[in-house]
Write an enzyme that holds these catalytic residues in place. Structure first.
Site, PDB file in Angstrom:
ATOM      1  N   ASP A  19       0.865  -0.890  -0.264  1.00 50.93           N
ATOM      2  CA  ASP A  19       0.240   0.122  -0.052  1.00 50.93           C
ATOM      3  C   ASP A  19       0.987   1.051   0.105  1.00 50.93           C
ATOM      4  OD1 ASP A  19      -2.210   2.023   0.564  1.00 50.93           O
ATOM      5  OD2 ASP A  19      -2.630   1.754   2.789  1.00 50.93           O
ATOM      6  N   ASP A  23      -4.190   3.184   2.135  1.00 47.47           N
ATOM      7  CA  ASP A  23      -5.675   3.135   2.310  1.00 47.47           C
ATOM      8  C   ASP A  23      -6.272   2.181   3.066  1.00 47.47           C
ATOM      9  OD1 ASP A  23      -5.135   2.231   0.128  1.00 47.47           O
ATOM     10  OD2 ASP A  23      -6.332   3.106  -1.116  1.00 47.47           O
ATOM     11  N   ASP A  27      -1.151  -1.738  -3.802  1.00 51.57           N
ATOM     12  CA  ASP A  27      -1.894  -0.162  -5.620  1.00 51.57           C
ATOM     13  C   ASP A  27      -0.932  -0.392  -6.055  1.00 51.57           C
ATOM     14  OD1 ASP A  27       0.035   1.646  -4.158  1.00 51.57           O
ATOM     15  OD2 ASP A  27      -1.454   2.474  -2.954  1.00 51.57           O
ATOM     16  N   ASP A 202      -8.758 -14.823 -17.929  1.00 46.10           N
ATOM     17  CA  ASP A 202      -9.797 -15.751 -17.259  1.00 46.10           C
ATOM     18  C   ASP A 202     -10.684 -16.654 -17.506  1.00 46.10           C
ATOM     19  OD1 ASP A 202      -9.636 -15.476 -14.030  1.00 46.10           O
ATOM     20  OD2 ASP A 202     -12.200 -14.882 -14.495  1.00 46.10           O
ATOM     21  N   GLU A 266      -6.114 -19.842 -18.525  1.00 48.16           N
ATOM     22  CA  GLU A 266      -7.091 -19.947 -17.270  1.00 48.16           C
ATOM     23  C   GLU A 266      -7.613 -21.440 -17.881  1.00 48.16           C
ATOM     24  OE1 GLU A 266      -9.204 -19.691 -12.431  1.00 48.16           O
ATOM     25  OE2 GLU A 266      -9.522 -18.763 -14.284  1.00 48.16           O
TER      26      GLU A 266
HETATM   27  C1  GLC Z   1     -11.088 -16.732 -11.983  1.00 50.57           C
HETATM   28  C2  GLC Z   1      -9.990 -16.409 -10.964  1.00 50.57           C
HETATM   29  C3  GLC Z   1     -11.373 -16.210  -9.551  1.00 50.57           C
HETATM   30  C4  GLC Z   1     -12.661 -15.404  -9.910  1.00 50.57           C
HETATM   31  C5  GLC Z   1     -13.255 -16.453 -11.282  1.00 50.57           C
HETATM   32  C6  GLC Z   1     -13.906 -15.423 -12.087  1.00 50.57           C
HETATM   33  O1  GLC Z   1     -11.229 -18.382 -11.473  1.00 50.57           O
HETATM   34  O2  GLC Z   1      -8.742 -17.015 -10.739  1.00 50.57           O
HETATM   35  O3  GLC Z   1     -10.388 -15.794  -8.716  1.00 50.57           O
HETATM   36  O4  GLC Z   1     -12.901 -15.424  -8.488  1.00 50.57           O
HETATM   37  O5  GLC Z   1     -11.829 -16.087 -12.326  1.00 50.57           O
HETATM   38  O6  GLC Z   1     -13.708 -14.054 -12.510  1.00 50.57           O
END
Ligand code: GLC
Length: 531
Positions: A19, A23, A27, A202, A266
């Protein structure tokens, strides 16, 4: 060799790293302040979890504007300056792109839900109810808590349901809509033009859903992901449509217009490895996150052996593997591995180093989750401090907060993370598990990581060489990385000493002060250079 193959990646959860403005939330400038640290460790690339404009229901994984920085994290100039400073030190930056869904506060969704015929009415996945008001199908949300929560939420205005694989505040985009695709590619262009070195995509295996979605009942769906093991969970109804794979190829063609950018997908599925390969063959993502590996790790050498042997053979020259021991969605590796064991602090350090050795010597790209390099553990989160939306749904089971607590920079009250009370509690072990003290201690987990990374850089075999199992003992995992200056890695995953049939070579790294070969002590890990 491509940089994303040989480099060491470091994952930053930006809310919890540093940080800079008092706050209590980390960041972008906080990350810039710590670039020396990455240099010290020898990190080649950092992956920063989402820092874009967001109502923060899922702490950034619910984006309401793809091309602006959330004020909590700073502004776009801060980000440009971070890229600039990182590049001057030869550190690459990849960012997280969340294209399966947006926030329900994203102007696209706000418009889409207004009526059935506005220009964005088809940008999300809307379905009519059945004749008696039934849900379109029986899919269960990945974020379900104690009960089975549907992926469908009713919208009074449109008198229709919208689909959300995750929280109801995260409606899924309709990738079949051409304008949606254009908007997504525009946002990728924005960041690529700015100079980011690549993306982590993601939930990339879920982009396209079956067209006949209403007919797709998943009778096997019993529980949400976090109430079950991955094997029990049935993902297929919304995983890996062929259209998603074709789209990935288009994304890669698009990214290839730029030099030297990396793509990490992912990929989540009960098909584990098979799907990683499918998503990373030529022309698709460079790397898929090896979540399967992370989830299957245990203190059992035989199991790990079978895991890595299969993985290495399966990937072969077809695609490039990755290795991950922790991330922001799982418990920390040390916490998981010491469960049920009677261990003291020395053992914990050894176990952290043992898994570091595994992570950094396998054939594939390693990802270090922030804090693993100092041996951080899960932090207990009392009920009134639970932040994770999923954690709230799962209470009293812990959600994902315990592995997202502030990075421990020093032993001060807030661990040098912030001047004020941080958004999540700091782990009490900050008094001895922290960067400042570990830098000074030759024997620390941190300096072990540093040495491992440096051995990786010094040995082409560790980055690029083939992988060959060596049979020594059931409690021991041993392998050789062939190539110039071959290296043999020997790891004892048990708490007992083992005598092995090994001689020769020069020990270049040991998690004990001095090797005592042919004896391996409890949790010992060794790197041996051979001629
Ligand atoms: C992926 C991310 C996770 C998030 C999900 C929804 O699995 O790693 O953290 O909550 O997608 O976006």
């Amino acid at each position: 060799m491509e940089w994303w193959k040989e480099g060491v990646f470091y994952q930053i959860y930006p809310r919890s790293f540093k940080d800079s403005n008092g706050d209590g939330i980390g960041d972008l400038n906080g990350i810039s302040e710590k670039l020396d640290y990455f240099e010290y460790l020898g990190i080649d690339a950092i992956w920063i979890c989402p820092f874009f404009k967001s109502p923060m229901v899922d702490f950034g994984y619910d984006i309401s504007d793809y091309t602006s920085v959330d004020p909590i994290f700073g502004n776009i100039e801060d980000f440009k300056s971070l890229i600039d400073q990182a590049h001057r030190r030869n550190i690459k930056i990849i960012i997280d792109q969340v294209y399966n869904h947006t926030s329900d506060k994203h102007p696209w969704f706000v418009e889409s839900r207004k009526s059935r015929n506005n220009p964005k009415s088809d940008w999300y996945i809307w379905r009519d109810p059945g004749p008696n008001g039934e849900l379109p199908n029986n899919w269960v949300s990945l974020f379900s808590g104690q009960g089975e929560e549907s992926v469908w939420t009713w919208d009074e205005n449109r008198k229709q349901y919208y689909l959300h694989l995750f929280a109801k505040e995260q409606p899924d985009l309709n990738w079949r809509n051409e304008e949606v695709r254009k908007a997504i590619y525009d946002s990728m262009k924005f960041w690529l033009d700015m100079g980011v070195d690549g993306f982590r995509f993601d939930a990339a295996s879920h982009f396209y859903k079956a067209l006949d979605i209403n007919a797709k009942k998943g009778p096997q769906i019993k529980k949400s992901l976090f109430q079950s093991s991955r094997d029990e969970y049935y993902w297929d109804p919304f995983t890996a449509r062929p259209e998603t794979l074709i789209e990935v190829e288009n994304i890669i063609k698009f990214m290839n217009k730029y030099d030297n950018r990396a793509s990490v997908g992912e990929i989540s599925s009960d098909m584990g490895l098979c799907l990683y390969l499918l998503f990373t063959i030529q022309g698709r993502f460079n790397i898929a996150f090896n979540i399967d590996f992370l989830e299957k790790l245990s203190m059992n050498a035989k199991n790990i052996r079978s895991l890595v042997e299969t993985l290495d053979a399966f990937f072969g020259n077809r695609a490039w593997p990755s290795y991950v021991t922790g991330n922001h969605d799982n418990r920390r590796i040390l916490t998981r591995m010491i469960e049920g064991l009677h261990v003291n602090y020395e053992d914990k350090k050894r176990i952290s180093k043992l898994f570091a050795t595994l992570l950094l010597t396998l054939r594939g790209t390693p990802f270090i989750y922030y804090g693993e390099e100092i041996g951080m553990e899960d932090t207990y989160i009392p009920k009134d401090r639970v932040m994770d939306p999923w954690g709230k749904a799962l209470w009293p089971k812990p959600g994902r907060d315990p592995a997202r607590t502030p990075m421990q920079w020093d032993s001060s009250k807030y661990a040098g993370f912030s001047e004020v009370e941080p958004w999540l509690p700091v782990n009490d072990n900050k008094s001895f598990v922290n960067v400042k003290d570990e830098i000074k201690d030759e024997d620390s987990v941190l300096n072990f990581y540093k040495r491992l990374i440096s051995e990786r850089k010094n040995h082409d075999s560790l980055r690029n060489g083939t992988f060959e199992i060596i049979d020594l003992d059931d409690k021991v995992l041993a392998y050789k990385r062939n190539g110039e200056k071959p290296v043999v890695v020997i790891m004892n995953f048990s708490s007992e000493s083992v005598m092995i049939n090994w001689n020769g070579g020069k020990v270049i790294l040991d998690n004990y002060a001095k090797p005592e070969l042919p004896y391996l002590r409890s949790f010992e890990a060794l790197l041996i250079e051979i001629d």
